[in-house]
Design an enzyme around this catalytic site. Structure first.
Site, PDB file in Angstrom:
ATOM      1  N   LYS A  69      -2.334   8.778  -9.843  1.00  0.00           N
ATOM      2  CA  LYS A  69      -1.300   9.058 -10.852  1.00  0.00           C
ATOM      3  C   LYS A  69      -1.755   8.772 -12.289  1.00  0.00           C
ATOM      4  O   LYS A  69      -1.376   9.480 -13.215  1.00  0.00           O
ATOM      5  CB  LYS A  69      -0.029   8.259 -10.550  1.00  0.00           C
ATOM      6  CG  LYS A  69       0.725   8.730  -9.303  1.00  0.00           C
ATOM      7  CD  LYS A  69       2.001   7.912  -9.144  1.00  0.00           C
ATOM      8  CE  LYS A  69       2.732   8.289  -7.869  1.00  0.00           C
ATOM      9  NZ  LYS A  69       4.034   7.596  -7.756  1.00  0.00           N
ATOM     10  N   ASN A  90       3.060  12.367 -11.664  1.00  0.00           N
ATOM     11  CA  ASN A  90       3.121  12.628 -10.212  1.00  0.00           C
ATOM     12  C   ASN A  90       3.367  14.105  -9.897  1.00  0.00           C
ATOM     13  O   ASN A  90       3.430  14.478  -8.731  1.00  0.00           O
ATOM     14  CB  ASN A  90       4.186  11.750  -9.529  1.00  0.00           C
ATOM     15  CG  ASN A  90       5.602  12.210  -9.823  1.00  0.00           C
ATOM     16  OD1 ASN A  90       5.845  13.002 -10.724  1.00  0.00           O
ATOM     17  ND2 ASN A  90       6.553  11.713  -9.063  1.00  0.00           N
ATOM     18  N   ASP A 105       9.642  10.236 -10.850  1.00  0.00           N
ATOM     19  CA  ASP A 105      10.123   9.056 -10.115  1.00  0.00           C
ATOM     20  C   ASP A 105      11.393   8.470 -10.756  1.00  0.00           C
ATOM     21  O   ASP A 105      12.300   8.023 -10.043  1.00  0.00           O
ATOM     22  CB  ASP A 105       9.042   7.970 -10.043  1.00  0.00           C
ATOM     23  CG  ASP A 105       8.000   8.273  -8.963  1.00  0.00           C
ATOM     24  OD1 ASP A 105       8.308   9.034  -8.032  1.00  0.00           O
ATOM     25  OD2 ASP A 105       6.882   7.743  -9.065  1.00  0.00           O
ATOM     26  N   GLY A 130       9.433  -7.024  -9.661  1.00  0.00           N
ATOM     27  CA  GLY A 130       8.144  -6.326  -9.573  1.00  0.00           C
ATOM     28  C   GLY A 130       7.799  -5.673 -10.894  1.00  0.00           C
ATOM     29  O   GLY A 130       8.683  -5.356 -11.703  1.00  0.00           O
ATOM     30  N   ALA A 131       6.492  -5.508 -11.121  1.00  0.00           N
ATOM     31  CA  ALA A 131       6.039  -4.933 -12.394  1.00  0.00           C
ATOM     32  C   ALA A 131       4.849  -4.010 -12.168  1.00  0.00           C
ATOM     33  O   ALA A 131       3.951  -3.911 -13.000  1.00  0.00           O
ATOM     34  CB  ALA A 131       5.675  -6.064 -13.367  1.00  0.00           C
ATOM     35  N   GLY A 133       3.394   0.014 -10.720  1.00  0.00           N
ATOM     36  CA  GLY A 133       3.557   1.393 -11.197  1.00  0.00           C
ATOM     37  C   GLY A 133       4.987   1.889 -11.047  1.00  0.00           C
ATOM     38  O   GLY A 133       5.537   2.521 -11.965  1.00  0.00           O
ATOM     39  N   ASN A 154       8.224 -10.908 -12.105  1.00  0.00           N
ATOM     40  CA  ASN A 154       7.065 -10.546 -11.283  1.00  0.00           C
ATOM     41  C   ASN A 154       6.251 -11.777 -10.931  1.00  0.00           C
ATOM     42  O   ASN A 154       6.202 -12.744 -11.701  1.00  0.00           O
ATOM     43  CB  ASN A 154       6.183  -9.540 -12.038  1.00  0.00           C
ATOM     44  CG  ASN A 154       5.210  -8.844 -11.113  1.00  0.00           C
ATOM     45  OD1 ASN A 154       5.576  -8.451 -10.011  1.00  0.00           O
ATOM     46  ND2 ASN A 154       3.973  -8.698 -11.548  1.00  0.00           N
ATOM     47  N   ARG A 155       5.631 -11.723  -9.747  1.00  0.00           N
ATOM     48  CA  ARG A 155       4.758 -12.809  -9.309  1.00  0.00           C
ATOM     49  C   ARG A 155       3.688 -13.073 -10.365  1.00  0.00           C
ATOM     50  O   ARG A 155       3.460 -14.203 -10.780  1.00  0.00           O
ATOM     51  CB  ARG A 155       4.124 -12.412  -7.977  1.00  0.00           C
ATOM     52  CG  ARG A 155       3.164 -13.393  -7.401  1.00  0.00           C
ATOM     53  CD  ARG A 155       2.641 -12.910  -6.080  1.00  0.00           C
ATOM     54  NE  ARG A 155       1.898 -11.644  -6.181  1.00  0.00           N
ATOM     55  CZ  ARG A 155       1.341 -11.014  -5.165  1.00  0.00           C
ATOM     56  NH1 ARG A 155       1.444 -11.514  -3.951  1.00  0.00           N
ATOM     57  NH2 ARG A 155       0.677  -9.881  -5.339  1.00  0.00           N
ATOM     58  N   ALA A 158       2.121 -12.073 -16.286  1.00  0.00           N
ATOM     59  CA  ALA A 158       1.474 -11.300 -17.364  1.00  0.00           C
ATOM     60  C   ALA A 158       1.796  -9.813 -17.243  1.00  0.00           C
ATOM     61  O   ALA A 158       1.984  -9.121 -18.255  1.00  0.00           O
ATOM     62  CB  ALA A 158      -0.035 -11.521 -17.324  1.00  0.00           C
ATOM     63  N   ILE A 219      13.336   0.107  -3.407  1.00  0.00           N
ATOM     64  CA  ILE A 219      12.650   1.404  -3.385  1.00  0.00           C
ATOM     65  C   ILE A 219      11.681   1.507  -2.203  1.00  0.00           C
ATOM     66  O   ILE A 219      11.184   2.576  -1.900  1.00  0.00           O
ATOM     67  CB  ILE A 219      11.961   1.744  -4.720  1.00  0.00           C
ATOM     68  CG1 ILE A 219      10.759   0.853  -4.966  1.00  0.00           C
ATOM     69  CG2 ILE A 219      12.939   1.661  -5.867  1.00  0.00           C
ATOM     70  CD1 ILE A 219       9.847   1.439  -6.028  1.00  0.00           C
TER      71      ILE A 219
HETATM   72  P1  NAP Z   1       2.002  -1.577  -7.186  1.00  0.00           P
HETATM   73  O1  NAP Z   1       1.732  -0.948  -8.490  1.00  0.00           O
HETATM   74  O2  NAP Z   1       0.874  -1.976  -6.308  1.00  0.00           O
HETATM   75  O3  NAP Z   1       2.914  -2.901  -7.465  1.00  0.00           O
HETATM   76  C1  NAP Z   1       3.252  -3.773  -6.410  1.00  0.00           C
HETATM   77  C2  NAP Z   1       4.265  -4.816  -6.911  1.00  0.00           C
HETATM   78  O4  NAP Z   1       4.634  -5.622  -5.797  1.00  0.00           O
HETATM   79  C3  NAP Z   1       3.716  -5.751  -7.991  1.00  0.00           C
HETATM   80  O5  NAP Z   1       4.760  -6.130  -8.843  1.00  0.00           O
HETATM   81  C4  NAP Z   1       3.255  -6.954  -7.127  1.00  0.00           C
HETATM   82  O6  NAP Z   1       3.228  -8.161  -7.848  1.00  0.00           O
HETATM   83  C5  NAP Z   1       4.365  -7.002  -6.110  1.00  0.00           C
HETATM   84  N1  NAP Z   1       3.985  -7.686  -4.882  1.00  0.00           N
HETATM   85  C6  NAP Z   1       3.135  -7.249  -3.916  1.00  0.00           C
HETATM   86  N2  NAP Z   1       3.055  -8.172  -2.936  1.00  0.00           N
HETATM   87  C7  NAP Z   1       3.854  -9.214  -3.287  1.00  0.00           C
HETATM   88  C8  NAP Z   1       4.190 -10.466  -2.701  1.00  0.00           C
HETATM   89  N3  NAP Z   1       3.649 -10.837  -1.533  1.00  0.00           N
HETATM   90  N4  NAP Z   1       5.059 -11.293  -3.342  1.00  0.00           N
HETATM   91  C9  NAP Z   1       5.592 -10.921  -4.530  1.00  0.00           C
HETATM   92  N5  NAP Z   1       5.322  -9.744  -5.154  1.00  0.00           N
HETATM   93  C10 NAP Z   1       4.458  -8.902  -4.538  1.00  0.00           C
HETATM   94  O7  NAP Z   1       2.926  -0.664  -6.266  1.00  0.00           O
HETATM   95  P2  NAP Z   1       4.017   0.418  -6.749  1.00  0.00           P
HETATM   96  O8  NAP Z   1       3.371   1.733  -6.895  1.00  0.00           O
HETATM   97  O9  NAP Z   1       4.779  -0.157  -7.894  1.00  0.00           O
HETATM   98  O10 NAP Z   1       4.942   0.517  -5.435  1.00  0.00           O
HETATM   99  C11 NAP Z   1       5.729  -0.584  -5.009  1.00  0.00           C
HETATM  100  C12 NAP Z   1       6.514  -0.201  -3.755  1.00  0.00           C
HETATM  101  O11 NAP Z   1       7.437   0.834  -4.053  1.00  0.00           O
HETATM  102  C13 NAP Z   1       5.633   0.332  -2.616  1.00  0.00           C
HETATM  103  O12 NAP Z   1       6.102  -0.240  -1.426  1.00  0.00           O
HETATM  104  C14 NAP Z   1       5.892   1.825  -2.613  1.00  0.00           C
HETATM  105  O13 NAP Z   1       5.789   2.397  -1.329  1.00  0.00           O
HETATM  106  C15 NAP Z   1       7.340   1.891  -3.106  1.00  0.00           C
HETATM  107  N6  NAP Z   1       7.662   3.162  -3.799  1.00  0.00           N
HETATM  108  C16 NAP Z   1       8.727   3.886  -3.355  1.00  0.00           C
HETATM  109  C17 NAP Z   1       9.068   5.075  -3.994  1.00  0.00           C
HETATM  110  C18 NAP Z   1      10.247   5.890  -3.508  1.00  0.00           C
HETATM  111  O14 NAP Z   1      10.286   7.090  -3.798  1.00  0.00           O
HETATM  112  N7  NAP Z   1      11.202   5.297  -2.827  1.00  0.00           N
HETATM  113  C19 NAP Z   1       8.321   5.517  -5.110  1.00  0.00           C
HETATM  114  C20 NAP Z   1       7.239   4.736  -5.539  1.00  0.00           C
HETATM  115  C21 NAP Z   1       6.913   3.561  -4.868  1.00  0.00           C
HETATM  116  P3  NAP Z   1       1.854  -8.621  -8.617  1.00  0.00           P
HETATM  117  O15 NAP Z   1       1.848  -7.860  -9.921  1.00  0.00           O
HETATM  118  O16 NAP Z   1       2.052 -10.088  -8.805  1.00  0.00           O
HETATM  119  O17 NAP Z   1       0.696  -8.266  -7.726  1.00  0.00           O
END
Ligand code: NAP
Length: 279
Positions: A69, A90, A105, A130-131, A133, A154-155, A158, A219
């Site tokens: 992306k 996307n 999105d 969460g912070a 994408g 967010n965990r 930063a 989500i």
């Molecule tokens: P990403 O950029 O990898 O971000 C992941 C987030 O989750 C970060 O804030 C991370 O915190 C946090 N995280 C991961 N493991 C954790 C834990 N054990 N404890 C606390 N925080 C944790 O992923 P993304 O693209 O944003 O996607 C996030 C989720 O949304 C995925 O499951 C994805 O499948 C879903 N999603 C759904 C849709 C939909 O259409 N429904 C669209 C997009 C994404 P840190 O920064 O501290 O690592």
């Protein structure tokens, strides 16, 4: 005479798990359109070459998913404002020979809540857990709807600060230690962390501390009811799952490539759910 078939794609790496072909092929069939939508596995090293040769490959456009992306964002000649603000693309299409991109999105997130919880944005405080994408798209949607106190937790604090700086006014960053107090006056709480996915039982926040009026949404949609949503429901709060976001985000792309604005129906939702059960 050979019929002019419009071809679109979803590309990612890996891509086998993608539900997008089910969604777009359902709509193609529903509208009796001569088109195709296929999943293409594109490794990171090959993405630029792939995206630069859509016309030669016979594509009118397509979707881009993890991990491409941000690369798509950099590559397009023209971006719509949502993509500009979110920093990721996307949805791709060709216009006058140029590669164009947007991000659907934020639209998908808002349209899902519009469908299941009308009036959802008439709140003062929204908490985004969460912070990553996806959080960027959610915050864009919340700002667009005029929510004036958006709190990112967010965990990795930063990353929350980075997002708050990007979005500016009405958006603040916090660490997880303050979560109980920060959700205590929230009208909307959104989980965008990966917590709760596929058997993970962790909760990003405790619904016990949320007001009775809070709407809780996640989500993550595998499982459809995450442990977070289940805990919120048991606490008596309104909840909306994340599958509708996936379905609605597909609408603008389909309309652009195939010329018909499709509808998110319960039949489509059931079809995608059945595919999830099958795996
Ligand atoms: P990403 O950029 O990898 O971000 C992941 C987030 O989750 C970060 O804030 C991370 O915190 C946090 N995280 C991961 N493991 C954790 C834990 N054990 N404890 C606390 N925080 C944790 O992923 P993304 O693209 O944003 O996607 C996030 C989720 O949304 C995925 O499951 C994805 O499948 C879903 N999603 C759904 C849709 C939909 O259409 N429904 C669209 C997009 C994404 P840190 O920064 O501290 O690592």
């Amino acid at each position: 005479m050979v019929e002019n078939i419009r071809r679109a794609f979803v590309c990612g790496h890996p891509i086998a798990h993608s539900r997008s072909p089910i969604i777009h092929n359902y709509w193609l069939q529903q509208h009796g359109l001569a088109g195709s939508y296929e999943a293409v596995d594109v490794a990171p090293a090959d993405f630029d070459a792939f995206a630069s040769s859509l016309s030669r490959r016979g594509f009118v456009g397509g979707n881009v998913t993890i991990p491409h992306k941000e690369a798509a964002f950099r590559l397009v000649a023209r971006r719509e404002p949502a993509a500009e603000q979110i920093g990721a693309v996307n949805t791709l299409w060709l216009e006058d020979g140029q590669l164009c991109g947007t991000n659907t999105d934020a639209y998908g997130f808002a349209a899902n809540l519009d469908a299941f919880a009308p009036g959802w944005s008439d709140v003062r405080v929204a908490v985004v857990l969460g912070a990553g994408g996806a959080a960027r798209a959610i915050i864009h949607a919340l700002k667009e709807r005029g929510i004036t106190d958006i709190r990112i937790l967010n965990r990795t604090t930063a990353r929350a600060h980075e997002l708050a700086d990007t979005f500016g006014e009405n958006v603040s960053a916090h660490d997880l230690q303050g979560v109980d107090e920060l959700v205590s006056d929230a009208g909307l709480v959104v989980n965008t962390t990966a917590l709760g996915m596929d058997g993970d039982s962790g909760l990003p926040a405790n619904p016990e501390y949320m007001p009775d009026t809070a709407l809780v949404t996640d989500i993550v949609y595998v499982p459809l009811e995450t442990p977070f949503l289940a805990a919120a429901r048991e606490r008596g709060l309104r909840t909306v799952d994340g599958l509708g976001m996936l379905l609605h985000q597909a609408v603008p792309g389909f309309e652009r490539w195939f010329g018909v604005r499709p509808t998110v129906t319960d039949e489509l939702r059931q079809r995608v759910l059945a595919s999830m059960d099958a795996h």
